[in-house]
Write a protein that holds these residues in place. Structure first.
Motif: not given
Length: 300
Positions: A237-260
């Motif tokens: 199951k693959i999630l292509l990011t960049g098209f949801t309301p999240d901003r996972p690349l704003d910071s390292f911690d933001a991505f870790v939270d998003f990915a988890g």
């Protein structure tokens, strides 16, 4: 079948090969990404009036410039592709890469590709009908030495594909789908399923609403697998990011939270865009590289 989360990237084909293009693909491998994909379009959205190179030649060059990273499209569509010619390109590409190609494939949309060959845009129903014929035919073309087919939209007359793919029985398909017909194709023909989330939530939704929508999509793709007697755990199951309301690349911690949070839904691969300044995919290169090298360890 691995249960660990994989991290991949998309490199848009906007740079000349000898003016940063080659270096970007090499760097993706150095950073340890599982795969590097590119979009298979003739032109795309805000990049229409700037440089945009072809996916197949770009991936062939990337295959020659790298040795370990998987490569692929994210995604190819029937908008300007025919299964017979596409199969020949993919077999050649799989050979050049030493068996490192994944085909991301979707039904396409109403972007510039839909009219570039002079045709009227297809309706959603026609796109779905074409996709339903396109995928099984391409499956056969990549798996069998000779194929004949007379369908509603596509024909093949003793199309030869010898010696076939390096990967057996063929290169893996990552089928992008959110509707029931596309999900059935993913369940039957895909080695992976791809989603970008719910497009209705991109501009006005919340991350919580997006997470709920993705949870529902995962449940539905699992149901489609169960309907044909397939173990849902067999389908990546693959999630292509960049098209949801999240901003996972704003910071390292933001991505870790998003990915988890998304790994908990069952996603096995998360794809992030390689930064492009002054675009919708602008991001801090240092944050991007830290995510690539440290995020999975942090989640581990």
């Amino acid at each position: 079948m691995t249960t660990s989360l994989r991290l991949s990237t998309v490199i848009l084909p906007v740079r000349r090969w000898h003016e940063g293009g080659e270096a970007e693909w090499r760097r993706a491998e150095e950073l340890g990404f599982h795969a590097a994909y590119t979009y298979d379009h003739l032109s795309w959205r805000s990049f229409r009036d700037g440089p945009w190179f072809g996916a197949m030649p770009t991936l062939t060059a990337a295959a020659c410039a790298t040795s370990r990273i998987r490569l692929g499209t994210m995604v190819t569509s029937p908008n300007f592709r025919h299964p017979v010619t596409l199969a020949k390109d993919l077999i050649s590409l799989d050979d050049a890469s030493g068996g490192r190609i994944t085909l991301g494939i979707g039904a396409g949309g109403n972007g510039f590709d839909a009219t570039a060959l002079g045709q009227e845009p297809w309706t959603p129903r026609e796109r779905a009908n074409r996709f339903a014929e396109f995928v099984p035919l391409l499956d056969r073309l990549l798996s069998e030495p000779a194929v004949s087919h007379q369908g509603e939209f596509y024909s093949a007359e003793e199309a030869r594909n010898i010696p076939g793919c390096v990967q057996r029985p063929r290169i893996p398909f990552a089928v992008a789908a959110t509707g029931p017909r596309g999900m059935r194709l993913a369940a039957r023909h895909g080695q992976a399923w791809v989603t970008t989330g719910d497009p209705k939530l991109f501009e006005t939704g919340t991350p919580e609403q997006s997470l709920a929508a993705l949870r529902g999509q995962v449940e539905r793709i699992d149901e489609k697998c169960a309907e044909i007697g397939r173990d849902p755990q067999e389908l990546e199951k693959i999630l292509l990011t960049g098209f949801t309301p999240d901003r996972p690349l704003d910071s390292f911690d933001a991505f870790v939270d998003f990915a988890g949070r998304h790994a908990e839904l069952g996603f096995t691969e998360i794809v992030i865009h390689s930064p492009i300044p002054d675009s919708d995919f602008a991001a801090d290169p240092e944050v991007f590289e830290r995510i690539a090298t440290e995020a999975l360890v942090k989640l581990g």
